[in-house]
Design a protein around this motif. Structure first.
Motif, PDB file in Angstrom:
ATOM      1  N   UNK A  78      -5.507   7.380  -2.376  1.00 24.18           N
ATOM      2  CA  UNK A  78      -6.471   8.469  -2.288  1.00 24.18           C
ATOM      3  C   UNK A  78      -6.303   9.309  -1.025  1.00 24.18           C
ATOM      4  N   UNK A  79      -5.946   8.672   0.108  1.00 28.74           N
ATOM      5  CA  UNK A  79      -5.958   9.405   1.378  1.00 28.74           C
ATOM      6  C   UNK A  79      -4.581   9.750   1.913  1.00 28.74           C
ATOM      7  N   UNK A  80      -3.574   8.909   1.609  1.00 29.64           N
ATOM      8  CA  UNK A  80      -2.245   9.157   2.188  1.00 29.64           C
ATOM      9  C   UNK A  80      -1.188   8.371   1.418  1.00 29.64           C
ATOM     10  N   UNK A  81      -0.850   8.792   0.190  1.00 34.85           N
ATOM     11  CA  UNK A  81       0.020   7.984  -0.667  1.00 34.85           C
ATOM     12  C   UNK A  81       1.376   7.692  -0.036  1.00 34.85           C
ATOM     13  N   UNK A  82       1.761   6.419  -0.043  1.00 36.06           N
ATOM     14  CA  UNK A  82       3.095   5.989   0.386  1.00 36.06           C
ATOM     15  C   UNK A  82       3.617   5.025  -0.671  1.00 36.06           C
ATOM     16  N   UNK A  83       4.880   4.617  -0.533  1.00 32.19           N
ATOM     17  CA  UNK A  83       5.448   3.665  -1.471  1.00 32.19           C
ATOM     18  C   UNK A  83       4.750   2.321  -1.340  1.00 32.19           C
ATOM     19  N   UNK A  84       4.890   1.493  -2.362  1.00 31.78           N
ATOM     20  CA  UNK A  84       4.241   0.174  -2.332  1.00 31.78           C
ATOM     21  C   UNK A  84       4.713  -0.639  -1.135  1.00 31.78           C
ATOM     22  N   UNK A  85       6.007  -0.564  -0.837  1.00 28.08           N
ATOM     23  CA  UNK A  85       6.527  -1.335   0.293  1.00 28.08           C
ATOM     24  C   UNK A  85       6.002  -0.804   1.617  1.00 28.08           C
TER      25      UNK A  85
ATOM     26  N   UNK B 188     -12.748  -2.997   8.411  1.00 20.86           N
ATOM     27  CA  UNK B 188     -13.796  -2.796   7.403  1.00 20.86           C
ATOM     28  C   UNK B 188     -13.842  -3.968   6.428  1.00 20.86           C
ATOM     29  N   UNK B 189     -12.654  -4.524   6.112  1.00 22.02           N
ATOM     30  CA  UNK B 189     -12.567  -5.593   5.119  1.00 22.02           C
ATOM     31  C   UNK B 189     -12.632  -6.982   5.741  1.00 22.02           C
ATOM     32  N   UNK B 190     -12.806  -7.069   7.068  1.00 20.90           N
ATOM     33  CA  UNK B 190     -12.766  -8.364   7.769  1.00 20.90           C
ATOM     34  C   UNK B 190     -11.448  -9.083   7.494  1.00 20.90           C
ATOM     35  N   UNK B 191     -10.371  -8.328   7.604  1.00 17.51           N
ATOM     36  CA  UNK B 191      -9.036  -8.850   7.335  1.00 17.51           C
ATOM     37  C   UNK B 191      -8.242  -8.906   8.626  1.00 17.51           C
ATOM     38  N   UNK B 192      -7.569 -10.014   8.852  1.00 16.57           N
ATOM     39  CA  UNK B 192      -6.703 -10.163  10.026  1.00 16.57           C
ATOM     40  C   UNK B 192      -5.317  -9.626   9.671  1.00 16.57           C
ATOM     41  N   UNK B 193      -4.900  -8.488  10.259  1.00 14.14           N
ATOM     42  CA  UNK B 193      -3.582  -7.927   9.927  1.00 14.14           C
ATOM     43  C   UNK B 193      -2.429  -8.877  10.179  1.00 14.14           C
ATOM     44  N   UNK B 194      -2.610  -9.836  11.091  1.00 11.91           N
ATOM     45  CA  UNK B 194      -1.535 -10.783  11.361  1.00 11.91           C
ATOM     46  C   UNK B 194      -1.240 -11.652  10.142  1.00 11.91           C
ATOM     47  N   UNK B 195      -2.209 -11.748   9.225  1.00 11.57           N
ATOM     48  CA  UNK B 195      -2.025 -12.568   8.040  1.00 11.57           C
ATOM     49  C   UNK B 195      -1.524 -11.768   6.849  1.00 11.57           C
ATOM     50  N   UNK B 196      -1.277 -10.469   7.033  1.00 13.24           N
ATOM     51  CA  UNK B 196      -0.832  -9.622   5.931  1.00 13.24           C
ATOM     52  C   UNK B 196       0.618  -9.938   5.579  1.00 13.24           C
ATOM     53  N   UNK B 197       0.838 -10.291   4.331  1.00 11.57           N
ATOM     54  CA  UNK B 197       2.180 -10.553   3.823  1.00 11.57           C
ATOM     55  C   UNK B 197       2.613  -9.348   2.993  1.00 11.57           C
ATOM     56  N   UNK B 198       3.561  -8.539   3.472  1.00 13.48           N
ATOM     57  CA  UNK B 198       3.932  -7.312   2.762  1.00 13.48           C
ATOM     58  C   UNK B 198       4.468  -7.567   1.359  1.00 13.48           C
ATOM     59  N   UNK B 199       5.011  -8.760   1.094  1.00 16.29           N
ATOM     60  CA  UNK B 199       5.555  -9.050  -0.237  1.00 16.29           C
ATOM     61  C   UNK B 199       4.468  -9.482  -1.218  1.00 16.29           C
ATOM     62  N   UNK B 200       3.274  -9.812  -0.691  1.00 11.78           N
ATOM     63  CA  UNK B 200       2.170 -10.203  -1.558  1.00 11.78           C
ATOM     64  C   UNK B 200       1.694  -9.023  -2.410  1.00 11.78           C
ATOM     65  N   UNK B 201       2.000  -7.809  -1.983  1.00  9.49           N
ATOM     66  CA  UNK B 201       1.550  -6.635  -2.724  1.00  9.49           C
ATOM     67  C   UNK B 201       2.118  -6.638  -4.139  1.00  9.49           C
ATOM     68  N   UNK B 202       3.326  -7.120  -4.325  1.00 12.88           N
ATOM     69  CA  UNK B 202       3.934  -7.149  -5.664  1.00 12.88           C
ATOM     70  C   UNK B 202       3.283  -8.210  -6.536  1.00 12.88           C
ATOM     71  N   UNK B 203       2.942  -9.338  -5.945  1.00 16.81           N
ATOM     72  CA  UNK B 203       2.211 -10.349  -6.711  1.00 16.81           C
ATOM     73  C   UNK B 203       0.817  -9.845  -7.071  1.00 16.81           C
ATOM     74  N   UNK B 204       0.238  -9.021  -6.188  1.00 21.99           N
ATOM     75  CA  UNK B 204      -1.060  -8.423  -6.486  1.00 21.99           C
ATOM     76  C   UNK B 204      -0.963  -7.470  -7.679  1.00 21.99           C
ATOM     77  N   UNK B 205       0.138  -6.717  -7.761  1.00 21.09           N
ATOM     78  CA  UNK B 205       0.346  -5.839  -8.916  1.00 21.09           C
ATOM     79  C   UNK B 205       0.427  -6.655 -10.201  1.00 21.09           C
ATOM     80  N   UNK B 206       1.108  -7.797 -10.145  1.00 19.35           N
ATOM     81  CA  UNK B 206       1.211  -8.659 -11.322  1.00 19.35           C
ATOM     82  C   UNK B 206      -0.174  -9.155 -11.745  1.00 19.35           C
TER      83      UNK B 206
END
Length: 588
Positions: free
Chosen positions: A113-120, A134-152
């Motif tokens: 909605x605000x700044x479209x980029x590729x999934x990766x 805002x989401x109470x999320x620790x960025x250190x725990x962000x796994x960039x490859x989890x985004x594809x499993x989220x799509x599934x």
């Protein structure tokens, strides 16, 4: 607990006022607050007193930092207000409850909605915004490859998600359950292929690219709640049966009214809808209108710009409104109503354009004969025939302008002056007056078709509903342009479907914002509102060696107006901002 502050003492002696300053410490003993003087400063000018007050305040309050002007620089900007508003809307619609464990969906929808980029690229974008706070999320725990499993996972939730959307919309807009708009579009692939991607009719004018077809249904308020991703060669007209079955099963809609484009009209589709007791509003293709039994009596011959008023009055067309630019006449079939409309403005435009194109075609034939008579070598009949077909099709005169090709010869002279006979052709044309009259009778004419009862839905209301179907066309435009649906680079079918779902969810919020803005700030579009909100960012401020602090850009009046319009004023409250900045301190 003690506090240090600058204390001012005022005394009047012999009519003259004297001001003295002291640095005082307050403390509590035996339940009473007492002061002790630390330093006596004596008389100070107003400027000296203000500087000393700031210095004492900085000493007492660790949140106050004092630096030289030259030391203060902004070293980093991060997205704040636009993503904070999107987070507010996400929670307001209770998407946080539906996607309890999957923060990637919110991240992808917000990014789209605000700044479209590729999934990766979403992972890097996410960690450069206030959204994790805002989401109470620790960025250190962000796994960039989890985004594809989220799509599934999202692909498997499509049906459940659509049911969730429908229920939420019925709670907020209970009157929107009676009529929906339905249409299809396509989007193309680049850099890869997908099992559901095929060549087909491209609405993006990319016939060489494989594509998918997207079917979308929205409420009368413009909210999307049902969609399907279909193979790229799916024909629009074949989707109605599956639509009815799917919608009945997912949402329990035994009856409703669906508004759709003329490309979906067929005898079979109308029969399916009538058999399921669904109502419909649509429009017939122009060629079908000319074959209707009553059309001959309605408009027996082509009208002209000089006599159209007399003809439509004699044929008992009634004005749509006082402007008298649109006229209606209704005919009834066995179970269907046909509403003929005559649009004066469109009639005049179509008639003028047709005559212009006819003149252009005649001019082209004349110029082509001139070239053929000067041919230097023999002309090929097949190539000339194809060229003529292309011109007549492009000029839209092939139905009534016929071109004859006759063999001919001309004399060609080479550089040495020698002459030779060249086989060539000569063109002539004829106009089929009956076919031209049939075409001109349709200028400005539209035929709407519906099975709604006329006592509840008069002709004017049927036209109003059909005109509102452009909401689904606007949805496709927004999804393709501002939300970057195309091109698609994913290759797995389930991830392609999830990508479409992400774009549609982003449009869901676009539409919601448009509705709110139209009510309160009617001249402001959703894109402009997000652009204005984007200017309020989190700033990393350097205050000298080893001294940095996070702060936000001051919220402007236009931004406050947008927040109020979206009922999101709370995202700029100092307490919330301070709490989010504290969370973001570790990574921004």
């Amino acid at each position: 607990m003690t506090a240090i502050f600058l204390k001012k003492s005022v005394a009047t002696i012999n009519g003259k006022t004297y001001c003295n300053y002291k640095i005082v410490e307050s403390y509590r003993t035996d339940g009473k607050v007492k002061h002790r003087i630390l330093f006596t400063l004596g008389a100070l000018s107003d400027e000296q007193a203000e500087r000393m007050r700031l210095a004492v305040g900085a000493y007492s309050n660790p949140d106050i930092i004092v630096s030289k002007t030259d030391d203060i620089v902004v070293t980093k900007h991060s997205a704040y207000l636009d993503v904070a508003v999107m987070h507010h809307l996400w929670e307001d619609w209770r998407f946080d409850g539906f996607f309890k464990e999957d923060y990637w969906v919110q991240a992808m929808v917000t990014n789209r909605a605000v700044n479209p980029v590729s999934k990766v690229g979403v992972s890097d974008w996410l960690c450069q915004t206030a959204l994790p706070a805002c989401m109470d999320l620790d960025p250190a725990r962000v796994d960039p490859y989890e985004i594809y499993r989220s799509l599934d996972r999202l692909s498997k939730q499509e049906s459940e998600l659509q049911g969730f959307l429908y229920r939420k919309l019925q709670q907020r807009y209970p009157d929107d359950k009676d009529a929906f708009f339905y249409d299809l579009t396509s989007t193309y692939f680049e850099g890869g292929s997908c099992v559901i991607a095929t060549l087909g009719y491209s609405r993006d004018h990319r016939p060489a690219c494989e594509q998918i077809v997207i079917a979308l249904m929205i409420t009368s308020s413009g909210y999307p709640f049902y969609w399907r991703v279909l193979p790229g060669n799916t024909q629009d007209i074949t989707t109605i049966d599956g639509l009815v079955q799917d919608v009945k099963e997912r949402f329990g809609l035994e009856t409703c009214t669906v508004v759709f484009d003329r490309g979906l009209v067929s005898t079979g589709n109308l029969a399916i809808l009538e058999g399921k007791e669904w109502s419909y509003i649509s429009c017939l293709d122009r060629d079908e209108v000319g074959n209707l039994e009553f059309f001959q009596s309605a408009i027996p011959k082509a009208v002209t710009p000089n006599d159209y008023e007399e003809v439509i009055t004699r044929r008992e067309f009634l004005p749509y409104d006082d402007s008298r630019l649109l006229y209606l006449k209704e005919y009834r079939g066995e179970d269907r109503r046909y509403i003929l409309s005559f649009d004066v403005g469109r009639f005049l435009t179509e008639r003028q354009l047709q005559l212009q194109k006819l003149d252009h075609a005649k001019k082209w034939i004349s110029e082509k004969n001139q070239l053929l008579s000067q041919a230097k070598k023999a002309r090929k009949l097949d190539a000339l025939q194809q060229e003529i077909r292309d011109v007549l099709r492009r000029k839209k005169v092939k139905k009534f302008l016929h071109v004859e090709i006759a063999p001919d010869t001309c004399v060609a002279v080479n550089k040495k002056g020698k002459q030779r006979t060249v086989e060539t052709f000569r063109l002539s044309y004829a106009i089929d007056d009956a076919a031209l009259d049939k075409e001109q009778r349709l200028h400005g004419v539209t035929c709407f078709i519906t099975n709604l009862p006329d006592d509840l839905f008069p002709a004017r209301e049927v036209l109003s509903w059909y005109r509102r179907k452009n909401k689904v066309e606007e949805a496709f435009h927004e999804i393709k342009s501002n939300l970057d649906l195309r091109p698609v680079f994913l290759t797995r079918a389930q991830r392609v479907r999830a990508h479409v779902t992400i774009c549609i969810l982003a449009y869901f919020f676009y539409n919601h914002m448009e509705i709110r803005l139209k009510q309160h700030l009617p001249k402001l579009s959703c894109e402009d509102a997000l652009r204005i909100l984007k200017e309020c960012q989190i700033n990393r401020i350097s205050l000298g060696p080893g001294k940095t602090k996070l702060g936000i850009t001051q919220v402007s009046l236009p931004q406050k107006e947008i927040l109020d319009a979206l009922d999101a004023g709370g995202v700029a409250e100092p307490k919330l901002v301070k709490r989010l900045l504290k969370k973001a301190e570790n990574w921004l």
